[in-house]
Each structure stands twice: as structure tokens, then as C-alpha cells.
Design an enzyme around this catalytic site. Structure first.
Site: not given
Ligand code: ZN
Length: 305
Positions: A15, A210, A241
Site C-alpha cells: 500500500d 488513512h 491515494c
């Protein structure tokens, strides 16, 4: 009543790395994963079998998987986006123990992310989960935008929990609720996990927050309060993101571990060893990272040492 111990899956090597614009050398990735695997972390997401043209950063998935030296007892997981990704992963299935699959609870986000309707994704993932289980792998299903969508706004909780139930019934042993763009708040998180614990008591429930708007650890506390004892985080606060542009990513593992230890909640992780790993990735990336504990140091060096 807070849990006395929690499980943490480190997701930085997947990630986190996938959001880095500069390609990280495979040897650096391997060294960082090997270091993370010696911090007491028991679960590490090491790479992803997405199409290399989509995420060039993780095109070396096979090379990373076969080169890492992870001690026994540390579970390696890989992310697979679809049936083709699972096919590629299964060729190397002696090199990992767990598979993660993902879809979004928001139709618009799912369409933009994987070019499928929610129904199409669910049908495909049910088959992928079944095949992964047949191969002896443990399966985690990650539901993105569980707490809000940048395109659609509110994502109704009954929709998220129904999706989770479908994925659990398909064979996923763990459901992770992702706050993909940092829209969750602690009140919402508490209510979410209270309902999830009640309706999904047969699977492991994991929170993936997040820190986009600085509320990641507040949301951890709310999830703990509601009975969640499993979290995903990224060393150095790596990750991000594309929406909103420039936003920060996952909560930092060292911030999470520091807070939990100060609260008397065990993680099995050596905070100083973890900080050394975060320091090592900072050196590789040659930039400052968002992790607070990496900057400030532990609360009490002596106690944590
Ligand atoms: Zn994340």
C-alpha cells in the site's frame, strides 16, 4: 473494555510503495521487508499482483516474493485484484500464506478503480476467494471506501455490511474496512464496528484507516472501543491515494504501536526496531515522512527499549 492485545498487519511494502512515484529498487524493497519481519510484526503485505502496466512500482512482485527472507511465524500476504492476478500469484504460492482481495463499497469508486460494477466485482471475487481457499491460503477481503467515497459521499452502512457478509460467506476469513480517502470520524467508526461485530462475529474484523485528515488514531481508539482488535498500517506513514491529490496515506505503524503500548495494549512489536525500519525507508526514499514517532522518538526510550 479495550482489548489487551491487538494484531497489526504491516502494509507499507504494498500500500505504501505503490504510491511512491520513483521506482524503488527490488533489493531495497527486499532489505526493508526483511527488516520489518524482524520487528515482531507477524503479518506483512509484501506485494501485489496487479497488472504491471497499471502499477509499475510492483512489477517486481515475483522477484520480491522469492528473495525475501522472512522468519517462520511471520505471515506474508499478497494482494490480488482479480482472477488473472490470482493465477499469477498461485505460481508462487509456496512463498506466501495469505491473499488479499479488494473491492469498493461505492459503485462509482469501484468503477473508476477496477472498471467493474459492484455486482461484477463481487461475483469475480467470490470465485477468487474460493480458489484461494482451495489452494490452502488464508483470505482477507478489503472493502474500500467503507466510511465514505470521494465521488459519492456517504456510503450507507447497511450496504457495506451486506457486502462484508457476502465476502465472508464466499470464504474470506477476514474482512478489512478501508477508509480509503480518510473520511471516517470516530463516532461513525464506533457505530460501524459495533454493528460489524454483531453481524460478522465469525470472521476477523480489521480496520484500515488513512490519516488523510489527521483522524487516523482517533478512529483507531473508536474501533478499539467497539471491539476491533486488528489493524492495518504502514511504516513511515507511507501510502496515499490519488484522490485527493497529494493526500497522506495510511496511519503510521510506529504511531499506532506507540499509542497502543502507552495505553497498555500489547502488539508483540519492538517499537525501536520498527523505528529503525521506518528510518531505513526514509533513507531509501530520501525525503521526510509523515510518521510522528519517527520525528519525535518514543515517549519513553528506556521503557520501549
Ligand atoms: Zn491504505
Amino acid at each position: 473494555m479495550l482489548p489487551t492485545s491487538v494484531e497489526i498487519r504491516e502494509v507499507g511494502p504494498r500500500d505504501g510503495f505503490q504510491n511512491e512515484p520513483e521506482i524503488i529498487a527490488t533489493a531495497d524493497k527486499v532489505a526493508l521487508i526483511d527488516r520489518l519481519a524482524r520487528t515482531g510484526l507477524k503479518r506483512i503485505e509484501v506485494t501485489s499482483f496487479v497488472r504491471p502496466s497499471v502499477i509499475p512500482q510492483l512489477a517486481d512482485a515475483a522477484a520480491v516474493l522469492t528473495a525475501i527472507d522472512v522468519p517462520p511465524g511471520v505471515s506474508r500476504s499478497v494482494l490480488v485484484p482479480n482472477a488473472v492476478g490470482l493465477d499469477r500469484a498461485l505460481e508462487l504460492c509456496e512463498h506466501f500464506e495469505e491473499v488479499g482481495v479488494f473491492m469498493s463499497a461505492s459503485p462509482e469508486h469501484n468503477w473508476r478503480n477496477v472498471n467493474r460494477t459492484v455486482e461484477q466485482s463481487l461475483a469475480e471475487l467470490e470465485a477468487v476467494i474460493g480458489r484461494a481457499r482451495d489452494a490452502g491460503l488464508r483470505v482477507e477481503a478489503i472493502i474500500s471506501t467503507s466510511f465514505g467515497c470521494p465521488y459519492e459521499g456517504v456510503v450507507p452502512r447497511p450496504r457495506v455490511l451486506a457486502l462484508a457478509r457476502h465476502l465472508a460467506d464466499a470464504g474470506a476469513q477476514e474482512i478489512a474496512f478501508g477508509d480509503t480517502t480518510g473520511m471516517a470520524n470516530p463516532v461513525q467508526v464506533r457505530e460501524h464496528f459495533e454493528e460489524a461485530v454483531a453481524s460478522l462475529g465469525d470472521v476477523q474484523l480489521t480496520a484500515h484507516f488513512h490519516n488523510t485528515r489527521g483522524q487516523g488514531l482517533a478512529n483507531v481508539l473508536a474501533a478499539l472501543d467497539a471491539g476491533c482488535a486488528s489493524f492495518e498500517s504502514s511504516f513511515g506513514e507511507l501510502g496515499g491515494c490519488p484522490v485527493p491529490a497529494g493526500a497522506t496515506g495510511n496511519i503510521a505503524t510506529e504511531d499506532l504501536v506507540s499509542m497502543l503500548h502507552e495505553m497498555g495494549i500489547a502488539t508483540g512489536i519492538d517499537l525501536l526496531a520498527l523505528l529503525h525500519a521506518a528510518n531505513a525507508v526514509r533513507a531509501v526514499l530520501a525525503r521526510e515522512l509523515g510518521s510522528h514517532t519517527l520525528i519525535a522518538g518514543p515517549v519513553d526510550w528506556k521503557r520501549n527499549g
